[in-house]
Design an enzyme around this catalytic site. Structure first.
Site, PDB file in Angstrom:
ATOM      1  N   GLN A  68     -10.541  -3.488  -9.372  1.00 12.35           N
ATOM      2  CA  GLN A  68     -11.044  -3.177  -8.188  1.00 12.35           C
ATOM      3  C   GLN A  68     -10.548  -3.004  -7.103  1.00 12.35           C
ATOM      4  O   GLN A  68     -10.198  -3.153  -6.355  1.00 12.35           O
ATOM      5  CB  GLN A  68     -12.548  -3.151  -7.547  1.00 12.35           C
ATOM      6  CG  GLN A  68     -12.881  -1.829  -6.839  1.00 12.35           C
ATOM      7  CD  GLN A  68     -14.928  -2.257  -6.720  1.00 12.35           C
ATOM      8  OE1 GLN A  68     -15.499  -2.129  -7.140  1.00 12.35           O
ATOM      9  NE2 GLN A  68     -14.819  -0.968  -5.005  1.00 12.35           N
ATOM     10  N   PHE A  69      -9.151  -1.714  -6.789  1.00  8.31           N
ATOM     11  CA  PHE A  69      -7.767  -1.791  -5.546  1.00  8.31           C
ATOM     12  C   PHE A  69      -8.673  -1.344  -4.208  1.00  8.31           C
ATOM     13  O   PHE A  69      -8.508  -2.505  -2.978  1.00  8.31           O
ATOM     14  CB  PHE A  69      -6.915  -1.064  -5.972  1.00  8.31           C
ATOM     15  CG  PHE A  69      -7.272   0.409  -5.718  1.00  8.31           C
ATOM     16  CD1 PHE A  69      -7.300   1.209  -4.722  1.00  8.31           C
ATOM     17  CD2 PHE A  69      -7.540   1.622  -6.505  1.00  8.31           C
ATOM     18  CE1 PHE A  69      -7.826   2.879  -4.164  1.00  8.31           C
ATOM     19  CE2 PHE A  69      -8.081   2.438  -6.820  1.00  8.31           C
ATOM     20  CZ  PHE A  69      -7.637   2.917  -5.359  1.00  8.31           C
ATOM     21  N   THR A  70     -10.130  -1.044  -4.247  1.00  8.25           N
ATOM     22  CA  THR A  70     -10.097  -0.099  -2.806  1.00  8.25           C
ATOM     23  C   THR A  70     -10.698  -1.723  -1.928  1.00  8.25           C
ATOM     24  O   THR A  70     -11.426  -1.859  -0.466  1.00  8.25           O
ATOM     25  CB  THR A  70     -11.800   0.610  -3.145  1.00  8.25           C
ATOM     26  OG1 THR A  70     -12.715   0.091  -3.972  1.00  8.25           O
ATOM     27  CG2 THR A  70     -11.093   1.623  -3.610  1.00  8.25           C
TER      28      THR A  70
END
Length: 149
Positions: A78-80
């Site tokens: 999850q890059f966020t």
């Protein structure tokens, strides 16, 4: 590297309406990979996640780890998690590792966690639009940052 660990009684992950992964009691781990992360960050986090004692023993105390309860694990990139929100209302993701760096570290985390918990783990698909349904048990949610051991 940041891991958001949720103790769950069950979880499913779908991609384009199709079931990709399903677990019962265990952890859903959302993994954020930073531009400066290395295999050492993976080793640190994998050890902490696998050894995290947040499941109840016979006395009701959080004293057991994932292996002790024969729990399952669902790992999702999850890059966020590295969203920068100081300026304006639109997040910046410049601190998130690009796929050419993040994918090998994500794959190393899959292998490291599988080795540490003694079984294959379930995963999302890197970069896919995923829908996760889970029942957070407790609720218990723990955040671990490899840069702040």
């Amino acid at each position: 590297m940041i891991a958001v660990i949720q103790r769950v009684s069950q979880a499913t992950l779908h991609i384009e309406g199709a079931l990709q992964a399903s677990i019962q009691q265990g952890f859903v781990v959302l993994l954020g990979i930073h531009v400066d992360d290395t295999p050492e960050d993976v080793a640190y986090l994998a050890g902490k996640i696998a050894g995290l004692r947040v499941f109840s023993d016979e006395e009701g105390k959080m004293n057991l780890d994932l292996q002790a309860i024969q729990g399952e694990l669902l790992l999702v990139s999850q890059f966020t998690l590295y969203a920068a929100t100081r300026k304006g209302n639109r997040p910046s993701f410049l601190e998130s590792a690009r796929p050419e760096k993040a994918i090998p570290l994500y794959e190393l985390m899959i292998k490291s966690l599988s080795d540490k918990v003694g079984k294959l783990i379930q995963t999302g698909v890197f970069g896919a639009d995923m829908q996760i349904n889970l029942t957070n048990d407790g609720p218990v949610t723990i955040i671990i940052d490899s840069k702040n051991p």
